[in-house]
Design an enzyme around this catalytic site. Structure first.
Site, PDB file in Angstrom:
ATOM      1  N   ASN A   1       0.824  -1.215   0.000  1.00 16.27           N
ATOM      2  CA  ASN A   1       0.000   0.000   0.000  1.00 16.27           C
ATOM      3  C   ASN A   1       0.858   1.264   0.000  1.00 16.27           C
ATOM      4  O   ASN A   1       0.379   2.353   0.289  1.00 16.27           O
ATOM      5  CB  ASN A   1      -0.913   0.012   1.221  1.00 16.27           C
ATOM      6  CG  ASN A   1      -1.861  -1.172   1.222  1.00 16.27           C
ATOM      7  OD1 ASN A   1      -2.431  -1.510   0.198  1.00 16.27           O
ATOM      8  ND2 ASN A   1      -2.005  -1.809   2.371  1.00 16.27           N
TER       9      ASN A   1
ATOM     10  N   HIS B   1     -13.800  -1.295   6.955  1.00 23.67           N
ATOM     11  CA  HIS B   1     -12.646  -2.025   7.494  1.00 23.67           C
ATOM     12  C   HIS B   1     -12.911  -2.571   8.906  1.00 23.67           C
ATOM     13  O   HIS B   1     -13.621  -1.956   9.701  1.00 23.67           O
ATOM     14  CB  HIS B   1     -11.467  -1.045   7.548  1.00 23.67           C
ATOM     15  CG  HIS B   1     -10.134  -1.675   7.751  1.00 23.67           C
ATOM     16  ND1 HIS B   1      -9.593  -1.864   9.003  1.00 23.67           N
ATOM     17  CD2 HIS B   1      -9.233  -2.163   6.870  1.00 23.67           C
ATOM     18  CE1 HIS B   1      -8.395  -2.425   8.872  1.00 23.67           C
ATOM     19  NE2 HIS B   1      -8.154  -2.616   7.587  1.00 23.67           N
TER      20      HIS B   1
ATOM     21  N   GLU C   1     -15.856   4.700   4.074  1.00 22.01           N
ATOM     22  CA  GLU C   1     -14.461   4.856   3.662  1.00 22.01           C
ATOM     23  C   GLU C   1     -14.396   5.710   2.411  1.00 22.01           C
ATOM     24  O   GLU C   1     -15.297   5.657   1.581  1.00 22.01           O
ATOM     25  CB  GLU C   1     -13.829   3.479   3.371  1.00 22.01           C
ATOM     26  CG  GLU C   1     -13.611   2.676   4.623  1.00 22.01           C
ATOM     27  CD  GLU C   1     -12.977   1.311   4.367  1.00 22.01           C
ATOM     28  OE1 GLU C   1     -12.344   1.115   3.307  1.00 22.01           O
ATOM     29  OE2 GLU C   1     -13.136   0.447   5.229  1.00 22.01           O
TER      30      GLU C   1
ATOM     31  N   SER D   1     -11.015  -0.434   0.865  1.00 16.20           N
ATOM     32  CA  SER D   1      -9.683  -1.032   0.857  1.00 16.20           C
ATOM     33  C   SER D   1      -9.604  -2.322   0.047  1.00 16.20           C
ATOM     34  O   SER D   1      -8.547  -2.639  -0.487  1.00 16.20           O
ATOM     35  CB  SER D   1      -9.219  -1.279   2.291  1.00 16.20           C
ATOM     36  OG  SER D   1     -10.109  -2.136   2.971  1.00 16.20           O
TER      37      SER D   1
ATOM     38  N   ASP E   1     -13.112   7.227   6.691  1.00 15.26           N
ATOM     39  CA  ASP E   1     -11.792   6.616   6.802  1.00 15.26           C
ATOM     40  C   ASP E   1     -11.100   6.776   5.454  1.00 15.26           C
ATOM     41  O   ASP E   1     -11.488   6.158   4.466  1.00 15.26           O
ATOM     42  CB  ASP E   1     -11.958   5.135   7.178  1.00 15.26           C
ATOM     43  CG  ASP E   1     -10.632   4.399   7.291  1.00 15.26           C
ATOM     44  OD1 ASP E   1      -9.675   4.771   6.578  1.00 15.26           O
ATOM     45  OD2 ASP E   1     -10.563   3.428   8.071  1.00 15.26           O
TER      46      ASP E   1
ATOM     47  N   HIS F   1      -6.800   4.870   2.377  1.00 15.67           N
ATOM     48  CA  HIS F   1      -6.201   4.636   1.056  1.00 15.67           C
ATOM     49  C   HIS F   1      -6.168   5.884   0.192  1.00 15.67           C
ATOM     50  O   HIS F   1      -5.826   5.814  -0.992  1.00 15.67           O
ATOM     51  CB  HIS F   1      -6.927   3.491   0.341  1.00 15.67           C
ATOM     52  CG  HIS F   1      -6.695   2.187   1.024  1.00 15.67           C
ATOM     53  ND1 HIS F   1      -5.598   1.388   0.757  1.00 15.67           N
ATOM     54  CD2 HIS F   1      -7.368   1.568   2.019  1.00 15.67           C
ATOM     55  CE1 HIS F   1      -5.628   0.333   1.545  1.00 15.67           C
ATOM     56  NE2 HIS F   1      -6.700   0.408   2.324  1.00 15.67           N
TER      57      HIS F   1
ATOM     58  N   LYS G   1       0.361   3.912   4.823  1.00 15.59           N
ATOM     59  CA  LYS G   1       0.196   3.500   3.416  1.00 15.59           C
ATOM     60  C   LYS G   1       0.925   4.472   2.492  1.00 15.59           C
ATOM     61  O   LYS G   1       2.131   4.384   2.361  1.00 15.59           O
ATOM     62  CB  LYS G   1      -1.283   3.327   3.126  1.00 15.59           C
ATOM     63  CG  LYS G   1      -1.772   2.076   3.874  1.00 15.59           C
ATOM     64  CD  LYS G   1      -3.232   1.857   3.929  1.00 15.59           C
ATOM     65  CE  LYS G   1      -3.479   0.554   4.710  1.00 15.59           C
ATOM     66  NZ  LYS G   1      -4.828   0.431   5.219  1.00 15.59           N
TER      67      LYS G   1
HETATM   68  C1  LIG Z   1      -5.107  -0.160   6.582  1.00 15.61           C
HETATM   69  C2  LIG Z   1      -6.375   0.406   7.031  1.00 15.61           C
HETATM   70  C3  LIG Z   1      -6.535   0.853   8.340  1.00 15.61           C
HETATM   71  C4  LIG Z   1      -5.503   0.634   9.402  1.00 15.61           C
HETATM   72  O1  LIG Z   1      -4.388   1.474   9.252  1.00 15.61           O
HETATM   73  P1  LIG Z   1      -3.002   1.042   9.907  1.00 15.61           P
HETATM   74  O2  LIG Z   1      -2.253   2.326   9.993  1.00 15.61           O
HETATM   75  O3  LIG Z   1      -2.405   0.045   8.999  1.00 15.61           O
HETATM   76  O4  LIG Z   1      -3.313   0.457  11.245  1.00 15.61           O
HETATM   77  C5  LIG Z   1      -7.725   1.467   8.681  1.00 15.61           C
HETATM   78  N1  LIG Z   1      -8.715   1.610   7.777  1.00 15.61           N
HETATM   79  C6  LIG Z   1      -8.601   1.171   6.526  1.00 15.61           C
HETATM   80  C7  LIG Z   1      -9.729   1.366   5.575  1.00 15.61           C
HETATM   81  C8  LIG Z   1      -7.433   0.544   6.107  1.00 15.61           C
HETATM   82  O5  LIG Z   1      -7.332   0.073   4.869  1.00 15.61           O
END
Ligand SMILES: *Cc1c(COP(=O)(O)O)cnc(C)c1O
Length: 374
Positions: A49, A135, A179, A183, A208, A211, A230
């Site tokens: 990512n 997620h 989101e 993801s 969220d 990404h 990411k």
């Molecule tokens: C990867 C991800 C997270 C978690 O983030 P980290 O920093 O890896 O703990 C949270 N929400 C989504 C949608 C993700 O893809």
């Protein structure tokens, strides 16, 4: 007669194995242009990512090294005790400006952010409605809060509207969760419409953006969460919101309070990465452009984001397709339940600014020929 813990563990593992759901850790050495060494083999990775390749950027590495030299390796304590080294404030100011937000708070990870933010805002008297595909850590945060949790059909604003119409009146506060870019599906939430619903039903919208790679803020978003793990090529999570909301997080988010601050090098590298992102708008366009080159060449529906799913159905099929791709020199991880719903196991391609055209087109050919699932 006592039941041996080991026996129970073995039985559970056997069950996972039989369903092609057992997971294993594979040693992976990442380096250079989206390349990775695993089992003595070099693969082009379509499973990281690190969308902009910033984890390998010389200036980002240099910032981390400098921070270690200046501040040492660990933060020493929770941020509320002595762990709040000066790099934090610089990064939070930078992040808030980038997101056009009043204030920002960095957490230990995206996972910790989501499991802290939601319970800091919601409790048993409240309602949370979340997209079906959000997620796992958003679900965990919602469950921890004790609020009533309902899930609307994926990206279906009519379903969300119906839920709010029927349920909103029974609860004190209401949070809508989705989101920015999903993801495991790579599609995009209808944020403007959801923002409108939030206003109409006296609710708040939390997005969220783990990404996402672009700054700015969508109108009507009350809580903009993201990750530094990411596109930033570092580690950590953050939340942008009004200052009072951020101040509340510092006081109420348990995953912020009861954990050690991130190491200085991690924060310094995230700062350096954000600086590069802001200075190079062209770089931010490349992951999506590469994803679209792939979907065009492979005859798949046009990519909406740097994430492209190829849904194959059974976990067994997805594993076989992934093994086939590895044989051809490409790392494309199989994503299986419970990460995705039953019968939607898939290959998930994540495109980076660093991928080379010839690799993308060669991989598209395998997909187009249908070899991998035929
Ligand atoms: C990867 C991800 C997270 C978690 O983030 P980290 O920093 O890896 O703990 C949270 N929400 C989504 C949608 C993700 O893809």
């Amino acid at each position: 007669m006592s039941i041996l813990l080991e026996e129970v563990a073995r039985k559970k593992l056997r069950h996972l194995q039989e369903n092609h759901k057992k997971r294993e850790l594979a040693g992976s050495v990442r380096y250079g242009n989206a390349a990775l060494r695993r089992d003595g083999k070099t693969l082009v990775s379509f499973s990281c990512n690190d969308y902009l390749g910033l984890s390998q950027h010389p200036l980002v590495k240099e910032a981390a090294i400098k921070a270690v030299e200046q501040y040492g390796t660990g933060a020493g304590a929770s941020r509320l005790v002595t762990g709040n080294h000066p790099l934090y404030e610089a990064l939070e100011t930078q992040l808030a400006a980038w997101k056009n937000a009043e204030s920002c708070l960095v957490f230990g990870s995206g996972y910790l952010a989501n499991t802290g933010i939601i319970p800091a805002l919601m409790d048993r008297q409240d309602l949370i409605i979340a997209d079906k595909l959000v997620h796992a850590c958003l679900m965990d945060g919602a469950r921890l809060s004790g609020a009533k949790l309902l899930r609307f059909k994926h990206n279906d604003v009519q379903d969300a509207d119906r839920m709010l119409r029927e349920q909103r009146g029974h609860y004190r506060h209401c949070l809508i969760i989705t989101e920015e870019i999903f993801s495991m599906d790579g599609d995009i939430a209808p944020l403007e419409v959801l923002g409108g619903l939030a206003r109409r039903y006296d609710s708040w919208l939390m997005v969220d953006g783990a990404h996402g790679i672009n700054g700015g803020q969508y109108e009507g978003v009350d809580i903009a969460m993201g990750t530094l793990s990411k596109a930033f090529g570092s580690y950590g999570g953050y939340v942008c919101a009004k200052k009072a909301v951020i101040d509340l997080m510092k006081n109420q988010a348990r995953s912020f309070i009861f954990t050690t601050g991130l190491p200085p090098a991690v924060i310094a590298s995230a700062s350096a990465a954000l600086h590069i992102m802001r200075e190079n708008p062209d770089l931010l366009e490349l992951p999506l452009a590469n994803a679209r080159m792939f979907t065009r060449a492979a005859g798949l529906p046009e990519a909406q984001s740097p994430i492209v799913p190829l849904i194959l159905g059974s976990a067994e099929k997805a594993l076989a397709a992934s093994a086939y791709m590895a044989e051809k020199g490409f790392l494309v991880t199989a994503i299986r339940p419970p990460t995705v719903p039953e019968n939607t196991a898939r290959l998930r391609f994540a495109f980076s600014a660093l991928h080379r055209q010839e690799d993308i087109l060669t991989m598209a050919e395998y997909v187009q020929n249908g070899i991998i699932w035929g």
